[in-house]
Design a protein around this motif. Structure first.
Motif, PDB file in Angstrom:
ATOM      1  N   GLU A 495       0.823  -1.205   0.000  1.00  0.00           N
ATOM      2  CA  GLU A 495       0.000   0.000   0.000  1.00  0.00           C
ATOM      3  C   GLU A 495       0.863   1.264   0.000  1.00  0.00           C
ATOM      4  O   GLU A 495       0.524   2.262  -0.653  1.00  0.00           O
ATOM      5  N   GLN A 496       1.987   1.210   0.722  1.00  0.00           N
ATOM      6  CA  GLN A 496       2.875   2.375   0.733  1.00  0.00           C
ATOM      7  C   GLN A 496       3.482   2.603  -0.645  1.00  0.00           C
ATOM      8  O   GLN A 496       3.611   3.750  -1.101  1.00  0.00           O
ATOM      9  N   SER A 529     -11.583 -10.460   1.635  1.00  0.00           N
ATOM     10  CA  SER A 529     -11.618  -9.473   2.724  1.00  0.00           C
ATOM     11  C   SER A 529     -10.432  -8.525   2.649  1.00  0.00           C
ATOM     12  O   SER A 529     -10.560  -7.321   2.937  1.00  0.00           O
ATOM     13  N   ASP A 530      -9.252  -9.040   2.237  1.00  0.00           N
ATOM     14  CA  ASP A 530      -8.092  -8.153   2.070  1.00  0.00           C
ATOM     15  C   ASP A 530      -8.342  -7.122   0.973  1.00  0.00           C
ATOM     16  O   ASP A 530      -7.991  -5.938   1.119  1.00  0.00           O
ATOM     17  N   ALA A 531      -8.943  -7.561  -0.115  1.00  0.00           N
ATOM     18  CA  ALA A 531      -9.237  -6.627  -1.212  1.00  0.00           C
ATOM     19  C   ALA A 531     -10.248  -5.572  -0.784  1.00  0.00           C
ATOM     20  O   ALA A 531     -10.112  -4.380  -1.111  1.00  0.00           O
ATOM     21  N   GLU A 532     -11.269  -5.987  -0.041  1.00  0.00           N
ATOM     22  CA  GLU A 532     -12.259  -5.021   0.427  1.00  0.00           C
ATOM     23  C   GLU A 532     -11.635  -4.015   1.394  1.00  0.00           C
ATOM     24  O   GLU A 532     -11.950  -2.819   1.359  1.00  0.00           O
ATOM     25  N   GLY A 533     -10.741  -4.518   2.281  1.00  0.00           N
ATOM     26  CA  GLY A 533     -10.069  -3.599   3.201  1.00  0.00           C
ATOM     27  C   GLY A 533      -9.190  -2.597   2.481  1.00  0.00           C
ATOM     28  O   GLY A 533      -9.176  -1.408   2.815  1.00  0.00           O
ATOM     29  N   SER A 536     -11.414  -0.008   0.793  1.00  0.00           N
ATOM     30  CA  SER A 536     -11.963   0.960   1.745  1.00  0.00           C
ATOM     31  C   SER A 536     -10.946   2.023   2.127  1.00  0.00           C
ATOM     32  O   SER A 536     -11.308   3.149   2.466  1.00  0.00           O
ATOM     33  N   LYS A 537      -9.642   1.683   2.074  1.00  0.00           N
ATOM     34  CA  LYS A 537      -8.595   2.668   2.352  1.00  0.00           C
ATOM     35  C   LYS A 537      -8.255   3.525   1.146  1.00  0.00           C
ATOM     36  O   LYS A 537      -7.441   4.431   1.258  1.00  0.00           O
ATOM     37  N   GLY A 538      -8.839   3.225  -0.004  1.00  0.00           N
ATOM     38  CA  GLY A 538      -8.508   3.956  -1.216  1.00  0.00           C
ATOM     39  C   GLY A 538      -7.351   3.376  -1.992  1.00  0.00           C
ATOM     40  O   GLY A 538      -6.913   3.974  -2.984  1.00  0.00           O
ATOM     41  N   MET A 539      -6.842   2.214  -1.568  1.00  0.00           N
ATOM     42  CA  MET A 539      -5.729   1.559  -2.258  1.00  0.00           C
ATOM     43  C   MET A 539      -6.288   0.623  -3.328  1.00  0.00           C
ATOM     44  O   MET A 539      -6.375  -0.596  -3.140  1.00  0.00           O
ATOM     45  N   VAL A 540      -6.685   1.194  -4.459  1.00  0.00           N
ATOM     46  CA  VAL A 540      -7.331   0.425  -5.517  1.00  0.00           C
ATOM     47  C   VAL A 540      -6.338  -0.517  -6.183  1.00  0.00           C
ATOM     48  O   VAL A 540      -6.672  -1.654  -6.537  1.00  0.00           O
TER      49      VAL A 540
END
Length: 922
Positions: A495-496, A529-533, A536-540
């Motif tokens: 994500e970073q 669930s990892d993809a949904e999380g 939700s953070k904006g990390m498409v």
């Protein structure tokens, strides 16, 4: 001699009997006492006599209350415990006492009542004595009441005199008026010196103008003296001459309690530093106390003593520098670095005091001579360099001195060219083999090189593949050196990387680590669930990479493909969505929804021919799918190919032959105005599917539109017999009778429908509507009350109840409705409309937004919101409502369905229907 013996034998008769003697006890007799044994009755001894006798015998006086506490008992029962049988015995004795008391209770109460009645007869109350006179007052007339004389003062007591008022004379008023006046006329007796004689004629001359000028001059001189740049001691003052007077407002006046606390704290700190002069925190606290008390000179003196006693403490030197000005602080730090040359904080604080960049560089480089292994000092020194070349040289030297600092290696790699950066990262990897940051930086460097515009596609693909290889190698090498990052830590790194713009490195990290530490049976759920999380953070990008990896492992999961397609639809481009759907239909050819999504995207893109191709391919794989047949019919009808659409429907009826296809066929004919063909289609469909209620509904509606009320009534009646559970059919039959002027029959139909379908709020709401339209508001309210009793959580009925109340009562009714059904979207929309009626615009807008978020499929809510924004919003807000409604694609609600299913509105978009619904709502 015999007489003497006889007298001796009878001598005991005159002797007193022993204390325990009982006559005839040996023969079985029992002792008794006669009155002659007791003697005449007499009064016993008094308490004083008993106490005196006990005192002579040495007996202690016994407190009778001590026997009430079992713990204080002594003597015979001392030390015994109060057991369960003792408690039971006490309860028995209490019951006996209560029983004995109840035996005499009635007799005692009767006696007490008799005595009370006798007392009342002898001495009655005053109100009873005058009761007959009070009853006689009822016959007194108004004239007799008025003729009763006023009661005089019969008490013969001196009464307080009433206050008396007098008229104030004019002289007093004039005198009071003159008290508050000022003398505004100057004395005419002006002297030669320019002054005026005082009223006291004392001969003293006063010039108020000169006094004011002198005062201003003295004040300006004082302020000029204070505002000097340096004081006599060489230090800068802190007084602002311009804000001198206003700054007095900020002076804190301490209370007596605060002063007392400061004195006690001063005594404690004084004792602390005297008992332990090497304790640095004590000196710092004592100095802070004096600073808080406003004694800066004392605070500086104390911290100076602390520096002398604790020269090795960096905190004392830092506190001393803080309490002094810049020039003095520099002197303090110059002394501090002599005692604590290894303190990074002191060197950095000394550098911060310098305003000249060259002086700051000089201080930091001097610090590096003493502390060459400080990463922070190297970073601060490099940040001051304006030239990239000088910064590169410093970082190269820093990595030689501190080879284990990952930050310095990465900073040096960022400043180097791509070729030199690879060398730097290789050296860093050898120096710090346990750092994952270096491997990730290498991957980002490769991605950066691959994304240069001059690279060819083949070379770019090859270099991007090198990114994946680098990250996979990183995971293996780190595992060899014992560095085991968790799966969550790797995902955070991904994500970073995405947030920093390195999408390909993010995908490589996900590919290499997303399957770590996951059981095989839990992999799919975990990845979703990892993809949904991540989404939700904006990390498409991270979510897309996780779903892509999951699709490689599970390529036959249609729900997974649909989830990825929804992600691309929301955040991706049309091309990426088209490519994804093309792959989806290849792996899941039986998934109708994927074919339909692919065809719809082609259609929305304007490529109708490509949409036809997609549907033809879907026909070949799913020949009996009604969804695909109906999609093809909709595609042709929307593009005006009615003959082709009719042919497709004919083929669909032959191939699929489902109730929905027959219904769409009838709808198609009705929309074209071919009512005879539509009725013929419905007749055929009813022979195949007699239990499908929509056939009867459409048949009745067509007859009703053709003004054939008898045929429509027959269709509805037949449908109600075949489908008694159809709510819509019952409501339409009732409305037909009501439109024909037969409200009684409409009520009967709804009553029978409610018996067949109990606790149905739509039927109750329709019954309430029938009563309202017939003009019986009382009966409508009664019907609504009955409906709420049977359906206490119905949002539809509660909404009707709120609007049926008077305006002042609606707010209270809405509170009750929210308690019964808090999350019902109809209630939320009703509350929004109430705020709208009260002109609370922002609250109404918030509640409309909450209503559509709770149930976006209700079209009437969107219509009310748009109607509200038309009156109180701007065009941007109205456009936002339209966009959200088009994205939600609502299908339900009464007004929305009536507008959307109208034959005249065939082919209209969601936005157009929304505008029409907003205009139709009242």
């Amino acid at each position: 001699m015999a007489a003497k013996n006889k007298s001796n034998k009878l001598a005991f008769l005159s002797m007193p009997a022993p204390a325990s003697y009982v006559a005839g006890l040996g023969r079985g007799a029992s002792g008794f006492t006669t009155r002659s044994d007791i003697g005449p009755a007499r009064e016993g001894p008094s308490e004083e006599v008993i106490a005196e006798a006990r005192a002579r015998r040495g007996e202690e006086e016994v407190d009778p209350e001590q026997f009430q506490d079992p713990d204080n008992e002594y003597g015979l029962f001392a030390g015994m415990t109060y057991e369960q049988d003792d408690e039971e015995a006490d309860k028995i004795y209490d019951k006996v006492d209560q029983a004995m008391d109840s035996r005499r209770k009635a007799r005692r109460e009767a006696r007490e009542q008799g005595e009370l009645a006798k007392h009342r007869a002898e001495r009655p109350k005053i109100q009873q004595q005058f009761a007959d006179l009070k009853r006689g007052l009822s016959a007194v007339t108004d004239s007799e009441w008025d003729s009763i004389p006023e009661v005089g003062n019969l008490t013969r007591k001196k009464r307080r005199k009433e206050d008396r008022s007098f008229v104030v004379p004019d002289s007093v008023l004039v005198g009071d008026r003159a008290k508050g006046e000022f003398e505004n006329a100057l004395d005419s007796r002006q002297q030669e010196v320019g002054g005026f004689v005082t009223p006291a004629d004392s001969g003293i001359l006063t010039d108020f103008v000169e006094i004011g000028q002198a005062r201003d001059k003295i004040l300006s001189l004082k302020l000029d003296q204070i505002s000097g740049t340096t004081s006599t001691s060489g230090t800068s003052t802190s007084v602002d001459p311009k804000g001198y007077l206003t700054s007095l407002d900020s002076v804190v006046i301490k209370s007596d309690a605060e002063i007392g606390d400061i004195k006690r704290a001063r005594m404690l700190f004084d004792s602390l530093v005297k008992s332990n002069p090497k304790h640095a925190p004590g000196w710092i606290a004592a100095a802070c106390l004096e600073e808080h008390a406003g004694r800066m000179v004392a605070a500086r003196k104390i911290i100076k003593t602390g520096c002398e006693n604790c020269p090795k403490s960096e905190d004392v030197w830092l506190e001393a520098a803080r309490l002094h000005n810049n020039n003095d602080a520099k002197i303090i730090f110059s002394n501090a670095v002599q005692h604590v040359p290894q303190s990074v904080k002191i060197w950095l604080a000394a550098a911060d005091l310098e305003s000249d960049p060259k002086a700051k560089k000089r201080v930091l480089r001097r610090a590096l001579e003493h502390i060459p292994n400080s990463v922070r000092l190297w970073k601060e020194t490099v940040n001051l360099e304006e030239s990239a070349t000088d910064a590169r040289v410093l970082l190269a030297r820093a990595t030689e001195v501190i080879p284990l600092s990952v930050e310095l290696w990465l900073a040096l790699a960022r400043l180097e060219t791509p070729a030199n950066a690879k060398k730097v990262l290789n050296s860093a990897r050898k120096a710090v083999p346990t750092s994952h940051e270096i491997w990730i930086a290498a991957g980002r460097l490769l991605e950066q090189e691959a994304n240069t515009p001059e690279k060819s596609s083949d070379l770019k693909t090859k270099e991007l593949a090198a990114v994946d290889n680098t990250i996979e190698l990183a995971v293996r090498e780190l595992r060899k050196h014992g560095v085991l990052l968790t799966r969550e830590q790797w995902l955070k790194e991904a994500e970073q990387c995405e947030s920093q713009g390195s999408i390909r490195t993010c995908e490589a990290i996900v590919k290499a680590t997303v399957a770590m530490e996951v059981e095989e049976e839990d992999r799919l759920d975990t990845w979703v669930s990892d993809a949904e999380g991540a989404e939700s953070k904006g990390m498409v990008g991270t979510a897309r990479a996780i779903l892509a990896y999951a699709l490689k492992v599970y390529p036959d999961r249609r729900n997974l493909w649909r989830r990825a397609a929804e992600l691309e639809k929301m955040h991706g481009t049309r091309e990426s969505l088209d490519a994804l759907l093309s792959q989806a239909v290849k792996h899941c050819p039986q998934a109708e929804v994927l074919w339909l999504m692919a065809a719809k995207e082609k259609w929305l893109a304007g490529d109708v021919e490509a949409a036809r191709v997609v549907l033809e391919r879907a026909f070949n794989v799913n020949p009996e799918s009604e969804e695909i047949w109906l999609a093809a019919v909709k595609l042709e009808s929307e593009n005006g190919n009615m003959d082709v659409a009719r042919q497709l429907l004919q083929r669909a009826r032959d191939v699929a032959d489902t109730d929905r296809i027959w219904m769409k066929s009838a709808v198609f004919e009705r929309q074209l105005g071919q009512y005879a063909d539509a009725l013929q289609t419905l007749e055929t469909a009813l022979t195949k599917f007699p239990k499908f209620p929509k056939f009867y509904i459409m048949q009745g509606q067509i007859h009703q539109k053709l003004k054939n009320i008898t045929a429509a009534r027959k269709s509805y009646a037949t449908g109600m017999k075949a489908c008694p559970k159809s709510i819509t059919l019952c409501i339409l039959a009732s409305r037909l009778e009501e439109a024909d002027g037969k409200s009684i029959k409409a009520r009967a139909l709804l009553e029978r429908a409610r018996l067949v379908n109990p606790a149905n709020d739509e039927l109750w709401a329709e019954s309430v509507g029938v009563e309202e339209r017939s003009g019986s508001s009382v009966q409508a309210k009664a019907m609504l009350s009955r409906g709420l009793q049977e359906c206490p959580t119905s949002g539809l009925l509660w909404s009707l109840s709120i609007w049926s109340e008077p305006r002042p009562m609606r707010k209270t009714r809405s509170v009750d409705a929210l308690k019964k059904s808090a999350d019902n979207p109809i209630i939320i929309c009703t509350v929004a409309r109430l705020f709208w009626a009260e002109r609370k615009i922002e609250k109404a807008r918030h509640w409309f937004s909450r209503a559509v978020a709770t149930a976006p499929d209700l079209g009437d809510t969107w219509g009310w919101w748009l109607k509200f924004e038309r009156m109180h919003g701007v065009e941007e807000q109205r456009e936002e409502v339209r966009k959200k409604c088009i994205a939600a694609e609502p299908h339900h609600s009464p007004v929305w369905q009536s507008v959307a299913k109208d034959d005249a509105n065939r082919g209209r978009s969601v936005g157009e229907i929304l505008e029409m619904v907003a205009a139709a709502l009242q």
